[in-house]
Each structure stands twice: as structure tokens, then as C-alpha cells.
Design an enzyme around this catalytic site. Structure first.
Site, PDB file in Angstrom:
ATOM      1  N   PHE A  98       0.784  -1.230   0.000  1.00  0.00           N
ATOM      2  CA  PHE A  98       0.000   0.000   0.000  1.00  0.00           C
ATOM      3  C   PHE A  98       0.821   1.288   0.000  1.00  0.00           C
ATOM      4  O   PHE A  98       0.252   2.367   0.163  1.00  0.00           O
ATOM      5  CB  PHE A  98      -0.985   0.056   1.187  1.00  0.00           C
ATOM      6  CG  PHE A  98      -2.150  -0.866   1.039  1.00  0.00           C
ATOM      7  CD1 PHE A  98      -2.964  -0.837  -0.080  1.00  0.00           C
ATOM      8  CD2 PHE A  98      -2.445  -1.793   2.031  1.00  0.00           C
ATOM      9  CE1 PHE A  98      -4.044  -1.690  -0.216  1.00  0.00           C
ATOM     10  CE2 PHE A  98      -3.533  -2.653   1.905  1.00  0.00           C
ATOM     11  CZ  PHE A  98      -4.326  -2.603   0.773  1.00  0.00           C
ATOM     12  N   ASP A  99       2.153   1.207  -0.153  1.00  0.00           N
ATOM     13  CA  ASP A  99       2.931   2.448  -0.182  1.00  0.00           C
ATOM     14  C   ASP A  99       4.190   2.298  -1.034  1.00  0.00           C
ATOM     15  O   ASP A  99       5.281   2.698  -0.638  1.00  0.00           O
ATOM     16  CB  ASP A  99       3.307   2.868   1.249  1.00  0.00           C
ATOM     17  CG  ASP A  99       3.668   4.351   1.337  1.00  0.00           C
ATOM     18  OD1 ASP A  99       3.269   5.116   0.442  1.00  0.00           O
ATOM     19  OD2 ASP A  99       4.358   4.744   2.299  1.00  0.00           O
ATOM     20  N   ILE A 100       4.026   1.727  -2.220  1.00  0.00           N
ATOM     21  CA  ILE A 100       5.154   1.562  -3.124  1.00  0.00           C
ATOM     22  C   ILE A 100       5.466   2.906  -3.782  1.00  0.00           C
ATOM     23  O   ILE A 100       4.597   3.525  -4.409  1.00  0.00           O
ATOM     24  CB  ILE A 100       4.852   0.500  -4.202  1.00  0.00           C
ATOM     25  CG1 ILE A 100       4.680  -0.867  -3.544  1.00  0.00           C
ATOM     26  CG2 ILE A 100       5.960   0.455  -5.253  1.00  0.00           C
ATOM     27  CD1 ILE A 100       5.910  -1.361  -2.802  1.00  0.00           C
TER      28      ILE A 100
END
Length: 294
Positions: A98-100
Site C-alpha cells: 500500500f505504499d510503493i
């Protein structure tokens, strides 16, 4: 340090740490310790001496000695893709990051990439096809549309695919995807500019046979074509990370031009432009099946 420790309290925190601690993959940063003392929570990861990818791909942050070749960028993209594919399908639990983004891709002493920062990561059994996400910090520019509105689709591992696609485009362009200071207004949003440029390139080389004013290297084009597939508005039209790996490892001639992957009044692919798959002329639509969600 975990600032929102109230969401990582007690047994739940220990369970998540123990799961992440069992992850062993060459392209995922290794957790080597943690602290749980009262309300204090901390995670200790292996040290990555070359820091994060962002300082090497954005021209404003890197000098001539810090620029990667396009071949190296493809190697880095493959490493990140393999790390994400492992998180999605290779662990006991499905892990959605969820935070690439470039800041969360760390480089070891050999400049091999590792996915890091699991502050927003969520663990789900592999048989879960739908994911609920009530609260999360999100990084503007890498957020999948379904995280903003469920009308675009369900939340799944395809959120990471979208973020990875935005990462690929920044790697290819050597700039942030959104640049309000761009000299030409058409270049403010790089994904839109490169999509139009690839369409023009296909027309000129396959129909009109004229030279283009801006040449696009085949390796840069490869990263862009895959990135544009990954940022399709509908999750069902994005490839899985396993498919992305195949695309990165394959020949560029096997890749097709994607539909326009964002809101725009610009028409979709013109009918005169041939698809880029020239091997057998067969159209292959990238769709997800039920198994890909697991």
C-alpha cells in the site's frame, strides 16, 4: 519508530511482526528486530548503504555519477516486481504493501533493490479476494483509484500494481510524474505525455514512416508500456505482478499498447495504429481471474 502505536498494540502487533519476520526474499528488506515496551513500538531492519531509489532517478537529486543506465533500471524494476510478487503470493499470508514509491525502494551495496517500509502493509489470508481498509496514510501520486472511491473496483493486490506502474514511469522518465514547472504544458503529467508520444511514434514508424522529433530508447519504451498497463483505472485491467515480471523479462515486440489509463478527453488508441505485438497478430487482453486475487 511506529508513531500510531495504538493501531499496533499488544498481541496484534506481535502477530504481525512475527509474520513479517518470517519473510526471506532477496528483494524484500529483512526485519532483524523489534521493540514492544509499553506504548513504544519500533522495528529494526537491515541497513541499506545506498539509501533509497528516489535520489538516483530524479535528475534534481543526482549528479552524473549517480545516474543508472536503462539496463540497470530494468534490473531494478525486475527486483522490485519479484519482491512484490513474493509478498502477494509467496508468503504464508498475503501481504499488501500500500505504499510503493521510490523512497521505499532501498538499495544495498550492489545497488540491488529491496522493498521496505511496511508501515501501511496489511496481512490477509491468501483466499481473501476482497480487502477492507478503513484508515491509511497515502502518498499522492501513487494512490490507486479504488483507494479513493470503491466505484473504480475492489481493494486488492492490484493497488500495489498501480503504485508500481507509477514507479516504473518515474524510473523511465527520470522525473516525477507530475511536474507543474515543466516548460511545455503537455509535459506537466509525464504518463499522459509519454502515452501520446508512444501513439505518435507508432503512427510515424508503422504508417507514415517519418522521423520523430524525440527518439525513445527501446528500453525506456518497454518500461513505459508496462507502466501504462499497470496504472489502468480499473483494477481488472491491470496485470498481476507475476505477469509484470514476464513482461519485463520478455521482448518488447511482445508488448501491446494499453488503452489510455487515465481520465482524458483525448481519444483512445487510433484505429490506424497497429498493436505492438507483431509476432502473431493476436490480441491479448490482460485481465485478472479469480486465482490472481489470491
Amino acid at each position: 519508530m511506529l508513531t500510531n502505536s495504538k493501531y499496533n498494540a499488544g498481541e496484534d502487533f506481535i502477530n504481525e511482526v512475527s509474520t513479517i519476520g518470517r519473510i526471506h526474499h532477496i528483494n524484500v528488506v529483512k526485519l532483524i528486530g523489534f521493540c514492544s515496551d509499553g506504548t513504544q513500538r519500533a522495528l529494526v531492519y537491515e541497513y541499506m548503504p545506498n539509501g533509497s531509489l528516489d535520489k538516483f532517478i530524479f535528475s534534481s537529486n543526482s549528479g552524473p555519477n549517480h545516474k543508472f543506465s536503462l539496463d540497470k533500471l530494468i534490473d531494478i524494476a525486475l527486483g522490485v516486481a519479484r519482491g512484490l510478487d513474493y509478498l502477494h503470493k509467496g508468503c504464508d499470508m498475503q501481504i499488501l504493501h500500500f505504499d510503493i514509491k521510490p523512497h521505499n525502494i532501498l538499495l544495498n551495496h550492489n545497488f540491488n533493490p529491496k522493498v521496505s517500509d511496511f508501515g501501511l502493509a496489511k496481512l490477509y489470508p491468501k483466499n481473501y479476494s476482497l480487502v477492507s481498509l478503513s484508515h491509511a496514510r497515502r502518498t499522492i501520486g501513487y494512490i490507486a483509484p479504488e483507494l479513493i472511491s470503491r466505484s473504480f473496483g475492489v481493494i486488492s493486490h492490484k493497488c500495489d500494481v498501480y503504485s508500481f506502474g507509477m514507479l516504473l514511469l518515474e524510473m523511465a522518465g527520470g522525473r516525477r510524474n507530475s511536474n507543474p514547472r515543466a516548460e511545455n504544458t503537455s509535459q506537466v503529467y509525464y504518463p499522459s505525455w509519454i502515452y501520446d508520444k508512444l501513439i505518435e511514434d507508432a503512427i510515424e514508424h508503422n504508417v507514415i514512416e517519418t522521423d520523430t522529433s524525440i527518439e525513445i530508447d527501446e528500453r525506456e519504451k518497454k518500461l513505459c508500456l508496462i507502466g501504462l498497463w499497470c496504472i489502468q483505472i480499473r483494477p481488472s485491467n491491470r496485470p498481476s505482478m507475476f505477469k509484470v515480471i514476464e513482461m519485463l523479462e520478455g521482448d518488447i515486440n511482445s508488448l501491446q499498447m494499453s488503452p489510455k489509463p487515465f481520465f482524458s478527453e483525448t481519444p483512445q488508441i487510433p484505429s490506424k495504429v497497429p498493436h505492438l505485438n507483431t509476432n502473431d497478430g493476436e490480441l491479448i487482453t490482460i485481465l485478472e481471474d479469480v486465482d490472481e486475487l489470491n
